[in-house]
Design a protein around this motif. Structure first.
Motif, short mmCIF file in Angstrom:
data_model
loop_
_atom_site.label_atom_id
_atom_site.label_comp_id
_atom_site.label_asym_id
_atom_site.label_seq_id
_atom_site.Cartn_x
_atom_site.Cartn_y
_atom_site.Cartn_z
N ALA A 221 0.79 -1.24 0.00
CA ALA A 221 0.00 0.00 0.00
C ALA A 221 0.82 1.29 0.00
CB ALA A 221 -0.94 0.02 1.21
N LYS A 222 2.11 1.23 0.36
CA LYS A 222 2.86 2.47 0.52
C LYS A 222 4.25 2.31 -0.09
CE LYS A 222 2.10 5.60 2.91
NZ LYS A 222 1.66 6.95 2.46
N ALA A 223 4.82 3.44 -0.52
CA ALA A 223 6.18 3.43 -1.04
C ALA A 223 7.15 2.85 -0.02
CB ALA A 223 6.60 4.84 -1.46
N GLU A 224 6.94 3.17 1.25
CA GLU A 224 7.83 2.66 2.29
C GLU A 224 7.77 1.14 2.37
OE1 GLU A 224 6.64 6.86 3.52
OE2 GLU A 224 5.67 5.11 2.61
N HIS A 225 6.61 0.55 2.09
CA HIS A 225 6.48 -0.91 2.11
C HIS A 225 7.31 -1.53 0.99
CE1 HIS A 225 2.22 -0.25 4.02
NE2 HIS A 225 3.21 0.08 4.83
N PHE A 226 7.29 -0.90 -0.19
CA PHE A 226 8.11 -1.41 -1.30
C PHE A 226 9.60 -1.27 -0.98
CE2 PHE A 226 4.13 -1.19 -3.58
CZ PHE A 226 4.23 -2.19 -4.52
N ASP A 227 9.98 -0.16 -0.37
CA ASP A 227 11.39 0.01 0.00
C ASP A 227 11.83 -1.05 0.99
OD1 ASP A 227 12.05 2.16 -1.63
OD2 ASP A 227 11.39 3.65 -0.17
N ALA A 228 10.98 -1.37 1.95
CA ALA A 228 11.32 -2.40 2.93
C ALA A 228 11.47 -3.76 2.25
CB ALA A 228 10.25 -2.46 4.02
N ALA A 229 10.58 -4.06 1.32
CA ALA A 229 10.64 -5.34 0.62
C ALA A 229 11.87 -5.43 -0.29
CB ALA A 229 9.37 -5.55 -0.20
N ALA A 230 12.37 -4.27 -0.75
CA ALA A 230 13.49 -4.24 -1.69
C ALA A 230 14.84 -4.38 -1.01
CB ALA A 230 13.45 -2.94 -2.49
N GLY A 231 14.85 -4.47 0.31
CA GLY A 231 16.13 -4.49 1.03
C GLY A 231 17.05 -5.62 0.65
N GLN A 232 16.49 -6.76 0.23
CA GLN A 232 17.31 -7.93 -0.10
C GLN A 232 17.37 -8.21 -1.60
OE1 GLN A 232 19.03 -9.36 2.40
NE2 GLN A 232 18.07 -7.77 3.68
N VAL A 233 16.98 -7.26 -2.41
CA VAL A 233 16.99 -7.47 -3.86
C VAL A 233 18.42 -7.55 -4.37
CG1 VAL A 233 16.45 -6.41 -6.09
CG2 VAL A 233 14.73 -6.47 -4.28
N GLY A 234 18.71 -8.58 -5.14
CA GLY A 234 20.05 -8.76 -5.67
C GLY A 234 20.18 -8.36 -7.12
N GLU A 235 21.41 -8.46 -7.64
CA GLU A 235 21.69 -8.04 -9.00
C GLU A 235 20.90 -8.86 -10.02
OE1 GLU A 235 25.45 -7.88 -12.11
OE2 GLU A 235 25.84 -7.70 -9.95
N GLU A 236 20.76 -10.15 -9.77
CA GLU A 236 20.04 -11.00 -10.73
C GLU A 236 18.58 -10.57 -10.87
OE1 GLU A 236 18.87 -15.71 -11.39
OE2 GLU A 236 20.41 -15.15 -9.93
N VAL B 204 19.95 -3.96 -18.20
CA VAL B 204 21.03 -3.15 -17.66
C VAL B 204 22.29 -3.38 -18.47
CG1 VAL B 204 22.42 -2.61 -15.62
CG2 VAL B 204 20.03 -3.31 -15.35
N SER B 205 22.80 -2.34 -19.10
CA SER B 205 24.05 -2.46 -19.85
C SER B 205 24.58 -1.08 -20.20
CB SER B 205 23.85 -3.26 -21.13
OG SER B 205 25.07 -3.38 -21.83
N ALA B 206 25.90 -0.95 -20.21
CA ALA B 206 26.55 0.27 -20.70
C ALA B 206 26.71 0.25 -22.22
CB ALA B 206 27.92 0.43 -20.04
N SER B 207 26.42 -0.88 -22.84
CA SER B 207 26.59 -1.04 -24.28
C SER B 207 25.30 -0.71 -25.00
CB SER B 207 27.01 -2.48 -24.59
OG SER B 207 26.86 -2.75 -25.98
N THR B 208 25.32 0.32 -25.83
CA THR B 208 24.12 0.62 -26.62
C THR B 208 23.86 -0.48 -27.64
OG1 THR B 208 25.47 2.00 -28.11
CG2 THR B 208 24.28 3.12 -26.33
N GLU B 209 24.92 -1.15 -28.08
CA GLU B 209 24.73 -2.25 -29.02
C GLU B 209 23.94 -3.39 -28.38
OE1 GLU B 209 24.55 -3.80 -32.56
OE2 GLU B 209 25.68 -1.94 -32.22
#
Length: 318
Positions: free
Chosen positions: A248-263, A271-276
């Protein structure tokens, strides 16, 4: 030729700056634009949420682009209000406006104080709203009783070209069900196999109209910068339903995102620095059968992305 558009993210950028960004995107050669419709961002770090309908009037008046909006009638918006707003924009800017009608997220709809319904009820409510909106766009007087109530509603200014009602979907099941009413399909970048099954389900069920893809991406001059932008701005947006529907709240999403990894981040955004590499991803989506791609750079400073992609990505896709 495929349409390559710009996605305007109200949750991440203040409305005046976002208007300047979409004007710059037009000047740089983007073909069209679409925007979100939130009252709350997905993250406190995103930190914005201008009113999409006010912004759309300004954006349509100050560019020549065609625009779409993803919105949710039924709770925060009464369907007669959605019909009224969309008909007025379509009347002022013929053939340049479409809307994608979804069942919504609690993040935006909780503000009414009404209970957040289960998914099946939200889907039924949406389909009632779509019937109401179509009847109003056709010029009828509408009275309706159901999960939404409408009493003797009528629109007095009707567009010559009715705005297409597009179905937003993230699942094969929703894509197939939407074929009964939609003028097209819009979704977000996911696994190519899943996207292919979604498109097939929509078309096999009789779904007509254009296939649209919103592509979340992060680009920067270095890979580390591109990943850091995605981590800062998009780690709250990696969750699958029902989490994304029900918090329900942005803060709830931030709390859930605490363990989000690169994968997880790389599954949610390209995600890439290569435009190609970005060209390769985007071409793959076109090859699947999507006719319009709307590029959403998930950072908050859009100008470098707009100029770089205009020079190095858009020409290759054309």
């Amino acid at each position: 030729m495929a349409v390559i558009g710009f996605h305007a993210s109200h949750e991440q950028i203040a409305p005046a700056q976002l208007l300047a960004d979409v004007r710059l995107a037009e000047q740089a050669g983007f073909d069209a634009a679409m925007c979100s419709d939130h009252i709350e961002p997905w993250s406190v770090r995103q930190g914005h949420s201008g009113f999409a309908w006010s912004w759309l009037g300004a954006a349509l008046a100050s560019t020549r682009l065609r625009f779409g909006v993803v919105t949710a009638p039924g709770q925060r918006y009464h369907p007669a209000i959605t019909a009224h707003a969309s008909a007025t924009l379509a009347a002022m800017f013929p053939g340049r406006f479409w809307l994608a009608l979804g069942s919504g997220e609690n993040l935006n709809e909780h503000i009414t104080g009404d209970p957040w319904p289960p998914k099946d009820m939200r889907q039924q409510r949406l389909e009632e709203c779509i019937q109401v909106i179509r009847r109003l766009h056709d010029g009828g007087e509408v009275t309706h009783r159901g999960l939404v109530d409408v009493e003797q509603a009528r629109l007095w200014d009707l567009p010559e070209i009715k705005p297409p009602l597009i179905a937003p979907a993230v699942s094969v099941e929703t894509a197939a069900r939407s074929a009964a009413w939609a003028d097209g399909l819009v979704t977000i970048n996911q696994d190519p196999g899943h996207l292919q099954r979604m498109l097939a389900a929509y078309r096999d069920a009789g779904g007509a109209g254009k296939a649209v893809l919103q592509v979340h991406l992060s680009w920067a001059p270095t890979e580390a910068e591109a990943l850091a932008i995605a981590r800062d701005q998009w780690s709250s947006n990696v969750f699958e339903p029902p989490t994304m529907w029900d918090l329900a709240k942005a803060e709830h999403f931030d709390a859930a995102a605490g363990q989000v990894g690169e994968e997880q981040l790389r599954r949610a955004a390209n995600v890439s620095a290569s435009t190609e590499r970005h060209v390769q991803w985007l071409q793959e989506y076109l090859d699947l059968g999507f006719e319009e791609l709307y590029l959403h750079f998930v950072g908050q400073h859009q100008e470098p992305f707009i100029k770089t992609f205009a020079d190095e990505v858009l020409p290759q896709l054309r």
